[in-house]
Design a protein around this motif. Sequence first.
Motif, PDB file in Angstrom:
ATOM      1  N   UNK A   3       0.847  -1.190   0.000  1.00 46.57           N
ATOM      2  CA  UNK A   3       0.000   0.000   0.000  1.00 46.57           C
ATOM      3  C   UNK A   3       0.885   1.243   0.000  1.00 46.57           C
ATOM      4  N   UNK A   4       0.669   2.122  -0.992  1.00 41.90           N
ATOM      5  CA  UNK A   4       1.425   3.367  -1.105  1.00 41.90           C
ATOM      6  C   UNK A   4       0.597   4.517  -0.520  1.00 41.90           C
ATOM      7  N   UNK A   5       1.255   5.360   0.247  1.00 40.92           N
ATOM      8  CA  UNK A   5       0.620   6.585   0.736  1.00 40.92           C
ATOM      9  C   UNK A   5       1.580   7.744   0.509  1.00 40.92           C
ATOM     10  N   UNK A   6       1.201   8.665  -0.376  1.00 37.41           N
ATOM     11  CA  UNK A   6       2.067   9.802  -0.683  1.00 37.41           C
ATOM     12  C   UNK A   6       2.105  10.750   0.508  1.00 37.41           C
ATOM     13  N   UNK A   7       3.310  11.072   0.964  1.00 36.51           N
ATOM     14  CA  UNK A   7       3.475  11.991   2.097  1.00 36.51           C
ATOM     15  C   UNK A   7       3.838  13.396   1.644  1.00 36.51           C
ATOM     16  N   UNK A   8       4.756  13.485   0.644  1.00 38.44           N
ATOM     17  CA  UNK A   8       5.162  14.795   0.157  1.00 38.44           C
ATOM     18  C   UNK A   8       5.381  14.762  -1.343  1.00 38.44           C
ATOM     19  N   UNK A   9       5.124  15.886  -1.988  1.00 38.62           N
ATOM     20  CA  UNK A   9       5.466  16.106  -3.390  1.00 38.62           C
ATOM     21  C   UNK A   9       6.314  17.364  -3.469  1.00 38.62           C
ATOM     22  N   UNK A  10       7.318  17.339  -4.345  1.00 34.99           N
ATOM     23  CA  UNK A  10       8.220  18.483  -4.435  1.00 34.99           C
ATOM     24  C   UNK A  10       8.609  18.716  -5.890  1.00 34.99           C
ATOM     25  N   UNK A  11       8.583  19.991  -6.329  1.00 34.38           N
ATOM     26  CA  UNK A  11       8.956  20.355  -7.700  1.00 34.38           C
ATOM     27  C   UNK A  11      10.468  20.512  -7.776  1.00 34.38           C
ATOM     28  N   UNK A  12      11.099  19.772  -8.695  1.00 35.61           N
ATOM     29  CA  UNK A  12      12.562  19.708  -8.760  1.00 35.61           C
ATOM     30  C   UNK A  12      13.190  20.778  -9.652  1.00 35.61           C
ATOM     31  N   UNK A  13      12.390  21.575 -10.359  1.00 36.52           N
ATOM     32  CA  UNK A  13      12.937  22.600 -11.247  1.00 36.52           C
ATOM     33  C   UNK A  13      13.351  22.014 -12.576  1.00 36.52           C
ATOM     34  N   UNK A  14      14.511  21.378 -12.608  1.00 34.72           N
ATOM     35  CA  UNK A  14      14.924  20.635 -13.800  1.00 34.72           C
ATOM     36  C   UNK A  14      14.256  19.250 -13.796  1.00 34.72           C
ATOM     37  N   UNK A  15      14.358  18.547 -14.916  1.00 34.09           N
ATOM     38  CA  UNK A  15      13.801  17.205 -15.025  1.00 34.09           C
ATOM     39  C   UNK A  15      14.544  16.254 -14.083  1.00 34.09           C
ATOM     40  N   UNK A  16      13.790  15.460 -13.326  1.00 30.10           N
ATOM     41  CA  UNK A  16      14.368  14.605 -12.289  1.00 30.10           C
ATOM     42  C   UNK A  16      14.525  13.177 -12.803  1.00 30.10           C
ATOM     43  N   UNK A  17      15.709  12.578 -12.598  1.00 26.70           N
ATOM     44  CA  UNK A  17      15.936  11.219 -13.091  1.00 26.70           C
ATOM     45  C   UNK A  17      16.627  10.298 -12.098  1.00 26.70           C
ATOM     46  N   UNK A  18      16.936  10.780 -10.887  1.00 24.83           N
ATOM     47  CA  UNK A  18      17.685   9.942  -9.956  1.00 24.83           C
ATOM     48  C   UNK A  18      17.383  10.349  -8.518  1.00 24.83           C
ATOM     49  N   UNK A  19      17.009   9.367  -7.694  1.00 20.10           N
ATOM     50  CA  UNK A  19      16.878   9.585  -6.247  1.00 20.10           C
ATOM     51  C   UNK A  19      17.596   8.441  -5.534  1.00 20.10           C
ATOM     52  N   UNK A  20      18.410   8.776  -4.529  1.00 17.89           N
ATOM     53  CA  UNK A  20      19.218   7.769  -3.835  1.00 17.89           C
ATOM     54  C   UNK A  20      19.317   8.120  -2.346  1.00 17.89           C
ATOM     55  N   UNK A  21      18.853   7.177  -1.496  1.00 15.32           N
ATOM     56  CA  UNK A  21      18.999   7.324  -0.051  1.00 15.32           C
ATOM     57  C   UNK A  21      20.407   6.894   0.374  1.00 15.32           C
ATOM     58  N   UNK A  22      20.973   7.622   1.322  1.00 16.25           N
ATOM     59  CA  UNK A  22      22.293   7.261   1.843  1.00 16.25           C
ATOM     60  C   UNK A  22      22.171   5.981   2.682  1.00 16.25           C
ATOM     61  N   UNK A  23      23.028   4.974   2.444  1.00 16.38           N
ATOM     62  CA  UNK A  23      22.982   3.727   3.211  1.00 16.38           C
ATOM     63  C   UNK A  23      23.882   3.721   4.452  1.00 16.38           C
ATOM     64  N   UNK A  24      24.648   4.803   4.654  1.00 15.17           N
ATOM     65  CA  UNK A  24      25.681   4.815   5.696  1.00 15.17           C
ATOM     66  C   UNK A  24      25.112   5.415   6.989  1.00 15.17           C
ATOM     67  N   UNK A  25      25.283   4.688   8.086  1.00 21.63           N
ATOM     68  CA  UNK A  25      24.901   5.223   9.398  1.00 21.63           C
ATOM     69  C   UNK A  25      25.843   6.354   9.796  1.00 21.63           C
ATOM     70  N   UNK A  26      25.398   7.406  10.491  1.00 19.00           N
ATOM     71  CA  UNK A  26      24.027   7.684  10.928  1.00 19.00           C
ATOM     72  C   UNK A  26      23.287   8.610   9.956  1.00 19.00           C
ATOM     73  N   UNK A  27      23.514   8.458   8.662  1.00 17.28           N
ATOM     74  CA  UNK A  27      22.968   9.394   7.670  1.00 17.28           C
ATOM     75  C   UNK A  27      21.915   8.753   6.774  1.00 17.28           C
ATOM     76  N   UNK A  28      21.211   7.753   7.302  1.00 20.04           N
ATOM     77  CA  UNK A  28      20.227   7.071   6.465  1.00 20.04           C
ATOM     78  C   UNK A  28      18.951   7.875   6.240  1.00 20.04           C
TER      79      UNK A  28
END
Length: 342
Positions: A3-28
């Motif tokens: 089940x998906x629930x959208x929490x936030x939407x944000x306008x990126x200005x330029x065309x968006x093609x990549x999103x990446x969460x940091x895997x390193x503690x404590x910056x996840x």
Amino acid sequence: MAVWQTKWRWATGYSADSVEWCPVEPYRDVLVCGTYQLEKNTEQDNSSAKQTRLGRIYLFVINKNTTELIPVHSIDTSGILDQKWSYHSIMDYPILAVVTSIGTLQFYRLTNENGALKLKLWLEHVIGEDVLALSVDWSTNRSSSEEPRLVVSDSAGCVHVLKIVGDRLEMMGRWESHGFEAWIAAFNYWNTDVFYSGGDDCIFKSYDIRVPDVHTTVNKRHEAGVTSIRSHVDVEHQLLTGSYDEKIRIWDTRSLKSSIGEIDVGGGVWRLKWHPHKRDTVLAACMYGGFRVLRISDETEILSEYLEHESIAYGADWQFDSDLVATCSFYDCKMHISEVAV
């Protein structure tokens, strides 16, 4: 069902093609969004003239205290085609690898100065002149290394393998691999001498850096360009590929003559991300088909779809310590953060 629930939407200005969460503690709770846009130039009537591709990297911190999406830092650069965090710190810094529209591989350190997070350019390498660097992958997603390797693909059909040695980069090899764009290159995380590439020529290849003049396997079973490849960190020998032919294929890396399973997801597959804790669950960005969550098992199935973006679904990633998913889409210039219960 997921089940998906959208929490936030944000306008990126330029065309968006990549999103990446940091895997390193404590910056996840740290997320980067990469963007790419052709510079509009009305005086550029000559079709052979070079087009300028602009880019921007946005840095976010998203956690239980977040009420709205506001970047904590941004960097203007050339167009971003792909980004990947190292799963392990290098010289005590989380490191982001970025490939750009001017053929460069860049490394950014995530720094924390008095509580202010920023990305600072650390190393830069030119992959090639007059090419776009299209994808990047680290060898160290499963285990750390004192000399981590990277594989980069480019728009001339070439694949490059490099390693970080101290404060510099060393080239390990270059392969003229595909007749058209090499959309994707990725490591086998269980044997980092082995890596793969996929091209617009519909070919999927496997290599062993110990025998650099030999393609270990050349597979022509994809019905369109090969756009995504992802090794499994937790399950040895398991590999996924995605293609413009709208199929995700499951492979056993011990025999790449034919896939052991496939599923049609209703859109060209641009990104594939295994869930960080549920080893049979995959997030897929399916271009014109939106986003999908799938279960990869004896009976592979689509658990849910997310169709709230209004343009090409390019970027997708799981946060490591929560049920949050980041997605982004191209022409409508949007990034969404959703909660996904799997």
